[in-house]
Design a protein around this motif. Structure first.
Motif, PDB file in Angstrom:
ATOM      1  N   VAL A 150      60.607 -69.815  32.015  1.00 14.06           N
ATOM      2  CA  VAL A 150      58.801 -70.251  32.469  1.00 14.06           C
ATOM      3  C   VAL A 150      58.260 -69.402  33.594  1.00 14.06           C
ATOM      4  CG1 VAL A 150      57.755 -72.433  33.411  1.00 14.06           C
ATOM      5  CG2 VAL A 150      58.884 -72.405  31.329  1.00 14.06           C
ATOM      6  N   VAL A 151      57.415 -69.233  34.377  1.00 17.48           N
ATOM      7  CA  VAL A 151      56.727 -68.501  35.297  1.00 17.48           C
ATOM      8  C   VAL A 151      55.808 -69.611  35.994  1.00 17.48           C
ATOM      9  CG1 VAL A 151      55.747 -66.910  36.896  1.00 17.48           C
ATOM     10  CG2 VAL A 151      57.113 -66.815  34.677  1.00 17.48           C
ATOM     11  N   LEU A 152      55.641 -70.318  36.993  1.00 17.52           N
ATOM     12  CA  LEU A 152      54.328 -70.853  37.539  1.00 17.52           C
ATOM     13  C   LEU A 152      54.291 -70.322  38.277  1.00 17.52           C
ATOM     14  CD1 LEU A 152      56.533 -74.498  38.358  1.00 17.52           C
ATOM     15  CD2 LEU A 152      55.246 -73.926  36.425  1.00 17.52           C
ATOM     16  N   ASP A 153      52.589 -70.597  39.014  1.00 18.34           N
ATOM     17  CA  ASP A 153      51.421 -69.770  39.520  1.00 18.34           C
ATOM     18  C   ASP A 153      52.245 -70.881  40.808  1.00 18.34           C
ATOM     19  OD1 ASP A 153      50.769 -68.079  37.674  1.00 18.34           O
ATOM     20  OD2 ASP A 153      48.678 -69.269  37.478  1.00 18.34           O
ATOM     21  N   PRO A 154      50.879 -70.047  41.981  1.00 16.31           N
ATOM     22  CA  PRO A 154      51.956 -70.233  43.408  1.00 16.31           C
ATOM     23  C   PRO A 154      50.903 -72.183  42.988  1.00 16.31           C
ATOM     24  CG  PRO A 154      51.181 -68.385  43.565  1.00 16.31           C
ATOM     25  CD  PRO A 154      50.568 -68.591  42.249  1.00 16.31           C
ATOM     26  N   ASN A 155      51.971 -73.436  43.761  1.00 18.08           N
ATOM     27  CA  ASN A 155      51.542 -74.796  43.594  1.00 18.08           C
ATOM     28  C   ASN A 155      50.787 -75.667  42.643  1.00 18.08           C
ATOM     29  OD1 ASN A 155      51.639 -74.077  47.072  1.00 18.08           O
ATOM     30  ND2 ASN A 155      49.623 -73.578  46.381  1.00 18.08           N
ATOM     31  N   THR A 156      52.068 -74.923  41.302  1.00 21.30           N
ATOM     32  CA  THR A 156      51.577 -75.213  40.296  1.00 21.30           C
ATOM     33  C   THR A 156      52.345 -76.543  39.636  1.00 21.30           C
ATOM     34  OG1 THR A 156      50.763 -73.536  39.077  1.00 21.30           O
ATOM     35  CG2 THR A 156      51.555 -74.730  37.451  1.00 21.30           C
ATOM     36  N   THR A 157      51.909 -77.559  39.700  1.00 24.85           N
ATOM     37  CA  THR A 157      53.145 -78.652  39.080  1.00 24.85           C
ATOM     38  C   THR A 157      53.414 -78.773  36.802  1.00 24.85           C
ATOM     39  OG1 THR A 157      52.633 -79.571  41.019  1.00 24.85           O
ATOM     40  CG2 THR A 157      54.084 -80.460  38.497  1.00 24.85           C
ATOM     41  N   LEU A 158      54.383 -78.378  36.802  1.00 24.29           N
ATOM     42  CA  LEU A 158      55.004 -78.940  35.509  1.00 24.29           C
ATOM     43  C   LEU A 158      55.381 -80.002  35.656  1.00 24.29           C
ATOM     44  CD1 LEU A 158      56.020 -77.474  32.460  1.00 24.29           C
ATOM     45  CD2 LEU A 158      58.284 -76.722  33.219  1.00 24.29           C
ATOM     46  N   GLU A 159      55.172 -80.725  33.819  1.00 29.58           N
ATOM     47  CA  GLU A 159      55.970 -82.061  33.926  1.00 29.58           C
ATOM     48  C   GLU A 159      55.995 -82.701  32.347  1.00 29.58           C
ATOM     49  OE1 GLU A 159      52.216 -84.708  35.691  1.00 29.58           O
ATOM     50  OE2 GLU A 159      53.342 -85.479  37.598  1.00 29.58           O
ATOM     51  N   GLU A 160      57.406 -82.679  32.401  1.00 30.16           N
ATOM     52  CA  GLU A 160      57.440 -82.897  31.106  1.00 30.16           C
ATOM     53  C   GLU A 160      58.714 -84.255  31.343  1.00 30.16           C
ATOM     54  OE1 GLU A 160      57.298 -78.227  29.545  1.00 30.16           O
ATOM     55  OE2 GLU A 160      59.437 -79.132  29.943  1.00 30.16           O
ATOM     56  N   LYS A 161      58.412 -84.835  29.796  1.00 33.21           N
ATOM     57  CA  LYS A 161      59.896 -85.632  30.276  1.00 33.21           C
ATOM     58  C   LYS A 161      60.544 -85.187  28.166  1.00 33.21           C
ATOM     59  CE  LYS A 161      61.044 -90.920  30.257  1.00 33.21           C
ATOM     60  NZ  LYS A 161      60.860 -92.084  30.380  1.00 33.21           N
ATOM     61  N   PRO A 162      61.602 -84.297  28.538  1.00 34.38           N
ATOM     62  CA  PRO A 162      62.268 -84.249  27.887  1.00 34.38           C
ATOM     63  C   PRO A 162      63.098 -84.973  26.517  1.00 34.38           C
ATOM     64  CG  PRO A 162      62.698 -82.617  29.115  1.00 34.38           C
ATOM     65  CD  PRO A 162      62.131 -83.448  29.633  1.00 34.38           C
ATOM     66  N   VAL A 163      63.589 -85.494  25.994  1.00 33.90           N
ATOM     67  CA  VAL A 163      64.573 -86.012  25.006  1.00 33.90           C
ATOM     68  C   VAL A 163      66.045 -85.162  25.254  1.00 33.90           C
ATOM     69  CG1 VAL A 163      65.439 -87.015  23.531  1.00 33.90           C
ATOM     70  CG2 VAL A 163      63.175 -87.455  23.960  1.00 33.90           C
ATOM     71  N   GLY A 164      66.622 -86.206  25.767  1.00 30.91           N
ATOM     72  CA  GLY A 164      68.394 -84.946  25.976  1.00 30.91           C
ATOM     73  C   GLY A 164      68.989 -84.059  26.571  1.00 30.91           C
ATOM     74  N   GLY A 165      67.471 -84.586  27.801  1.00 26.49           N
ATOM     75  CA  GLY A 165      67.781 -83.710  29.322  1.00 26.49           C
ATOM     76  C   GLY A 165      67.366 -82.692  29.841  1.00 26.49           C
ATOM     77  N   THR A 166      67.813 -82.135  30.954  1.00 24.32           N
ATOM     78  CA  THR A 166      67.062 -80.455  31.345  1.00 24.32           C
ATOM     79  C   THR A 166      68.345 -80.102  32.269  1.00 24.32           C
ATOM     80  OG1 THR A 166      64.965 -82.312  31.068  1.00 24.32           O
ATOM     81  CG2 THR A 166      65.043 -79.752  32.423  1.00 24.32           C
ATOM     82  N   GLU A 167      67.749 -78.517  32.019  1.00 20.34           N
ATOM     83  CA  GLU A 167      68.257 -78.065  33.331  1.00 20.34           C
ATOM     84  C   GLU A 167      68.023 -76.758  33.275  1.00 20.34           C
ATOM     85  OE1 GLU A 167      73.195 -75.540  33.024  1.00 20.34           O
ATOM     86  OE2 GLU A 167      72.759 -77.357  31.366  1.00 20.34           O
ATOM     87  N   ILE A 168      68.129 -76.283  34.553  1.00 20.29           N
ATOM     88  CA  ILE A 168      67.214 -75.117  34.852  1.00 20.29           C
ATOM     89  C   ILE A 168      67.832 -74.675  36.301  1.00 20.29           C
ATOM     90  CG2 ILE A 168      65.100 -74.561  37.022  1.00 20.29           C
ATOM     91  CD1 ILE A 168      63.872 -77.381  35.879  1.00 20.29           C
ATOM     92  N   LEU A 169      67.905 -73.535  36.306  1.00 19.43           N
ATOM     93  CA  LEU A 169      68.284 -72.292  37.065  1.00 19.43           C
ATOM     94  C   LEU A 169      66.914 -71.769  37.704  1.00 19.43           C
ATOM     95  CD1 LEU A 169      70.573 -70.645  38.644  1.00 19.43           C
ATOM     96  CD2 LEU A 169      70.184 -68.908  36.606  1.00 19.43           C
ATOM     97  N   MET A 170      66.828 -71.963  38.569  1.00 17.98           N
ATOM     98  CA  MET A 170      66.010 -70.662  39.858  1.00 17.98           C
ATOM     99  C   MET A 170      66.630 -69.970  39.539  1.00 17.98           C
ATOM    100  SD  MET A 170      62.708 -71.427  40.466  1.00 17.98           S
ATOM    101  CE  MET A 170      62.492 -73.122  41.034  1.00 17.98           C
ATOM    102  N   ILE A 171      65.264 -69.050  38.901  1.00 14.74           N
ATOM    103  CA  ILE A 171      65.329 -67.349  38.976  1.00 14.74           C
ATOM    104  C   ILE A 171      64.950 -67.084  40.391  1.00 14.74           C
ATOM    105  CG2 ILE A 171      65.357 -65.240  37.827  1.00 14.74           C
ATOM    106  CD1 ILE A 171      66.992 -67.024  36.572  1.00 14.74           C
ATOM    107  N   TRP A 172      63.483 -66.634  40.474  1.00 11.41           N
ATOM    108  CA  TRP A 172      63.146 -66.161  41.881  1.00 11.41           C
ATOM    109  C   TRP A 172      62.008 -67.281  42.369  1.00 11.41           C
ATOM    110  CZ3 TRP A 172      58.120 -65.408  42.483  1.00 11.41           C
ATOM    111  CH2 TRP A 172      57.003 -64.861  44.100  1.00 11.41           C
ATOM    112  N   GLY A 173      61.449 -67.258  43.677  1.00 12.33           N
ATOM    113  CA  GLY A 173      60.510 -68.319  44.298  1.00 12.33           C
ATOM    114  C   GLY A 173      61.753 -69.092  44.409  1.00 12.33           C
TER     115      GLY A 173
END
Length: 222
Positions: A150-173
């Motif tokens: 996933v790529v987010l533009d500056p000051n952009t928000t991603l909102e989700e409510k996934p079923v089954g949990g979420t895991e994120i590794l920040m790659i850049w920024g």
């Protein structure tokens, strides 16, 4: 060994601040993020290969997926440069190493035992806009999980409510989640049914994200 093994809890680890720990193979060190088991383990780790180091030949009984974070990972099947996402399902095998050194983010023993879908993909290609300021590349999707870059533009928000949990590794920024800052190398895990609201900083953010998988989290059967 158990590390962050309670999947009902939110966990944020800034892996860049953890000390490197030696693996059984000389020149191969790791930062453990979560783990159930000893050397054979359901594990999520950052692994660093020193130049010229190799790991012994092995079969992925429980499967392996990884991202090359820097350098070039290598095995007898080819070279995997920075930004490559790889899935090696159960029954696959290889002898990994890195002539010039590399760092990878790797998850072990987290596949469906019947999965045989082996592939490699470049993460930052084929991006599709999913909302204003948010683009994503679906790297893998099945009945158990969805994996995206996933790529987010500056000051952009991603909102989700996934079923089954979420895991994120920040790659850049960097980005904010629940009032805390994620920067390059930060790893976040949210429990099943937890809502995700992550907002990029002034430079934007790029991250790997997996959803839906936590209900299937079990210790390896050996």
């Amino acid at each position: 060994m158990e590390l962050h093994a309670d999947f009902t809890q939110r966990v944020l680890v800034h892996s860049q601040d953890l000390p490197w720990q030696a693996s059984p193979m000389p020149g191969v060190d790791r930062r453990m993020l979560d783990r159930i088991g000893d050397e054979v383990a359901r594990a999520t780790s950052i692994v660093r290969y020193a130049p010229g180091s190799t790991f012994s030949a092995h079969t992925h009984t429980g499967g392996e997926e990884f991202i090359v974070l820097d350098g070039v990972f290598q095995d007898e099947h080819g070279d995997y440069p920075t930004g490559t996402y790889v899935r090696n399902p159960p029954t696959t095998s290889h002898t990994p190493g890195a002539a010039e050194g590399c760092t990878i983010f790797v998850k072990l023993w987290q596949f469906d035992p019947d999965d045989r879908n082996q592939f490699r993909r470049t993460m930052d290609t084929d991006l599709q806009g999913i909302s204003q300021g948010v683009s994503a590349h679906i790297l893998h999707q099945d009945m158990r999980e969805t994996v995206r870059f996933v790529v987010l533009d500056p000051n952009t928000t991603l909102e989700e409510k996934p079923v089954g949990g979420t895991e994120i590794l920040m790659i850049w920024g960097n980005a904010q989640e629940s009032g805390e800052t994620l920067s390059s190398g930060s790893w976040l895990r949210l429990p099943t049914e937890a809502a995700l609201s992550i907002t990029a900083g002034d430079l934007g953010a790029k991250f790997w994200i997996k959803t839906g998988h936590l209900p299937f989290a079990t210790a390896p059967s050996v």
